[in-house]
Design a protein around this motif. Structure first.
Motif, short mmCIF file in Angstrom:
data_model
loop_
_atom_site.label_atom_id
_atom_site.label_comp_id
_atom_site.label_asym_id
_atom_site.label_seq_id
_atom_site.Cartn_x
_atom_site.Cartn_y
_atom_site.Cartn_z
N ALA A 62 0.82 -1.21 0.00
CA ALA A 62 0.00 0.00 0.00
C ALA A 62 0.85 1.26 0.00
O ALA A 62 0.45 2.30 -0.55
CB ALA A 62 -0.93 0.00 1.22
N LEU A 63 2.03 1.18 0.60
CA LEU A 63 2.93 2.33 0.65
C LEU A 63 3.82 2.44 -0.59
O LEU A 63 4.64 3.35 -0.69
CB LEU A 63 3.80 2.25 1.90
N GLY A 64 3.66 1.49 -1.50
CA GLY A 64 4.43 1.53 -2.73
C GLY A 64 5.87 1.09 -2.57
O GLY A 64 6.73 1.44 -3.39
N VAL A 65 6.15 0.29 -1.53
CA VAL A 65 7.50 -0.20 -1.30
C VAL A 65 7.73 -1.44 -2.17
O VAL A 65 6.98 -2.42 -2.08
CB VAL A 65 7.72 -0.55 0.19
N SER A 66 8.76 -1.42 -2.99
CA SER A 66 9.05 -2.55 -3.88
C SER A 66 9.57 -3.73 -3.08
O SER A 66 10.01 -3.60 -1.94
CB SER A 66 10.08 -2.14 -4.93
N GLU A 67 9.54 -4.90 -3.71
CA GLU A 67 10.06 -6.10 -3.06
C GLU A 67 11.54 -5.95 -2.71
O GLU A 67 11.99 -6.35 -1.65
CB GLU A 67 9.86 -7.32 -3.96
N ASP A 68 12.32 -5.37 -3.64
CA ASP A 68 13.75 -5.18 -3.39
C ASP A 68 13.97 -4.29 -2.18
O ASP A 68 14.85 -4.56 -1.35
CB ASP A 68 14.43 -4.58 -4.62
N LYS A 69 13.19 -3.23 -2.07
CA LYS A 69 13.35 -2.33 -0.94
C LYS A 69 12.89 -2.98 0.37
O LYS A 69 13.49 -2.78 1.41
CB LYS A 69 12.58 -1.03 -1.18
N ARG A 70 11.81 -3.77 0.29
CA ARG A 70 11.37 -4.47 1.50
C ARG A 70 12.43 -5.44 1.98
O ARG A 70 12.70 -5.54 3.18
CB ARG A 70 10.06 -5.23 1.22
N LEU A 71 13.05 -6.15 1.03
CA LEU A 71 14.07 -7.14 1.40
C LEU A 71 15.33 -6.48 1.98
O LEU A 71 16.15 -7.16 2.59
CB LEU A 71 14.43 -8.01 0.21
N ALA A 72 15.45 -5.18 1.77
CA ALA A 72 16.57 -4.45 2.37
C ALA A 72 16.25 -4.03 3.81
O ALA A 72 17.12 -3.52 4.51
CB ALA A 72 16.90 -3.21 1.53
N THR A 73 15.00 -4.26 4.24
CA THR A 73 14.60 -3.99 5.62
C THR A 73 14.59 -5.30 6.39
O THR A 73 14.93 -6.36 5.86
CB THR A 73 13.19 -3.36 5.67
N CYS A 74 14.15 -5.23 7.64
CA CYS A 74 14.07 -6.45 8.45
C CYS A 74 12.74 -7.18 8.26
O CYS A 74 12.51 -8.22 8.89
CB CYS A 74 14.28 -6.12 9.93
N LEU A 75 11.87 -6.68 7.40
CA LEU A 75 10.55 -7.29 7.21
C LEU A 75 10.63 -8.45 6.21
O LEU A 75 10.03 -8.44 5.14
CB LEU A 75 9.54 -6.23 6.74
N ARG A 76 11.38 -9.46 6.60
CA ARG A 76 11.58 -10.65 5.77
C ARG A 76 10.81 -11.81 6.36
O ARG A 76 10.61 -11.88 7.57
CB ARG A 76 13.07 -10.99 5.71
N VAL A 77 10.39 -12.71 5.50
CA VAL A 77 9.55 -13.82 5.94
C VAL A 77 10.04 -15.12 5.32
O VAL A 77 10.94 -15.13 4.47
CB VAL A 77 8.08 -13.57 5.56
N SER A 78 9.43 -16.21 5.73
CA SER A 78 9.88 -17.52 5.30
C SER A 78 9.82 -17.71 3.79
O SER A 78 10.67 -18.38 3.20
CB SER A 78 9.06 -18.61 6.00
N THR A 79 8.81 -17.12 3.16
CA THR A 79 8.70 -17.29 1.70
C THR A 79 9.87 -16.64 0.96
O THR A 79 10.22 -17.07 -0.13
CB THR A 79 7.37 -16.71 1.20
N ASP A 80 10.48 -15.61 1.56
CA ASP A 80 11.67 -15.01 0.95
C ASP A 80 12.83 -16.01 0.99
O ASP A 80 13.57 -16.14 0.01
CB ASP A 80 12.07 -13.74 1.71
N VAL A 81 12.98 -16.70 2.11
CA VAL A 81 14.04 -17.71 2.23
C VAL A 81 13.77 -18.86 1.27
O VAL A 81 14.69 -19.34 0.57
CB VAL A 81 14.12 -18.22 3.68
N MET A 82 12.53 -19.32 1.22
CA MET A 82 12.18 -20.44 0.34
C MET A 82 12.46 -20.11 -1.12
O MET A 82 12.93 -20.95 -1.89
CB MET A 82 10.71 -20.81 0.52
N LYS A 83 12.17 -18.88 -1.53
CA LYS A 83 12.41 -18.48 -2.92
C LYS A 83 13.90 -18.55 -3.26
O LYS A 83 14.29 -19.02 -4.34
CB LYS A 83 11.90 -17.07 -3.18
N ILE A 84 14.74 -18.10 -2.33
CA ILE A 84 16.18 -18.16 -2.56
C ILE A 84 16.63 -19.62 -2.70
O ILE A 84 17.41 -19.96 -3.59
CB ILE A 84 16.94 -17.46 -1.43
#
Length: 271
Positions: A160-182
């Protein structure tokens, strides 16, 4: 010998039953082997006690940037573990820094318990951890489930705030699906176990002027003073009260969260 590596002590959720879940599949496969371990904190106490029931000659490398937390873990070791079978190295550095170096010994168990929120580069750190595994070794990651209501709320707010996935992944707001994708992108097989959902009362977040509510809202979105920004606060509360992410129980607003435990085992033919 076998090696276990873990993340910083300060990020550990202190619920021993979660650690039992995290390591069950790993411990089931441990019979008849020796261990060279790299571990941290309360989670490590659980796994070390389990391994001591079976194995001798365990070497533990503790990686932790905080001197205070190292002292705390030393206290745990001195008071809770039979250390006759254990030897220790104590390294005051970040897990990310440790794994960026080429270790002399490969690790047989690497575990990151709520650590990967705090590394600068999630993908690089995760793959450095994988590269540090010995043949037949296991990597265990405990991280917020991408399917939990809390995680889905955070992801919706970022969208909703227009934060891209790349920018989110540069924050601490990471989740299990991010790890699984890698792991998927690198053709690494893994299994996933989820802990039981835990309910969080967020009612005070909606009470204007509530200091505890402001602090809780900041904590939920992992951003200091977010609750003091009227525009941002409006977006946060809009989705927090949505039935898609929270429920009402009497006069309380409840959001649930749970953790995924990801276990990846390295086959002898893998790099």
């Amino acid at each position: 010998m076998e090696t276990v590596v873990t993340g910083e002590i300060g990020g550990i959720a202190r619920r021993p039953q979660h650690y039992e879940i995290a390591y069950k599949s790993y411990l089931d496969a441990c019979s008849g082997r020796q261990y060279y371990l790299q571990l941290l904190g309360e989670a490590d106490s659980v796994i070390l006690r389990k391994l001591q029931e079976i194995h001798h000659n365990t070497h533990v490398i503790v990686v932790e940037p905080s001197e205070d937390y190292i002292s705390e873990y030393k206290h745990v070791v001195d008071n809770e573990l039979h250390i006759g079978r254990l030897t220790f190295d104590w390294l005051q550095e970040r897990a990310e820094e440790y794994f960026s170096q080429e270790a002399a010994d490969r690790c047989h168990l690497i575990h990151a318990i709520h650590v990967l929120y705090h590394v600068d580069d999630l993908s690089t750190t995760l793959m450095n951890m994988w590269a540090a595994l010995a043949d037949g070794g296991s990597m265990v990651v405990m991280i917020e489930s991408g399917k939990s209501n809390l995680a889905r709320w955070r992801l919706k707010v970022m969208e909703a705030l227009g934060v891209s996935e790349d920018k989110r992944l540069a924050t601490c707001l990471r989740v299990s699906t991010d790890v699984m994708k890698i792991l998927d992108d690198n053709n690494i097989d893994y299994s996933v176990t989820s802990t039981s959902p835990e309910a969080m009362d967020v009612t005070n977040c909606f009470k204007k002027g509530s200091e505890s509510g402001e602090l809780l809202l900041d904590f939920l979105i992992q951003t200091a003073y977010a609750s003091l920004n009227p525009e941002l606060r409006s977006v946060l509360l809009k989705y927090l009260k949505s039935h898609e992410f929270s429920t009402k129980n009497d006069d309380k607003v409840i959001i649930t969260q749970y953790t995924d435990v990801i276990v990846a085992k390295k086959n002898c033919t893998e790099p």
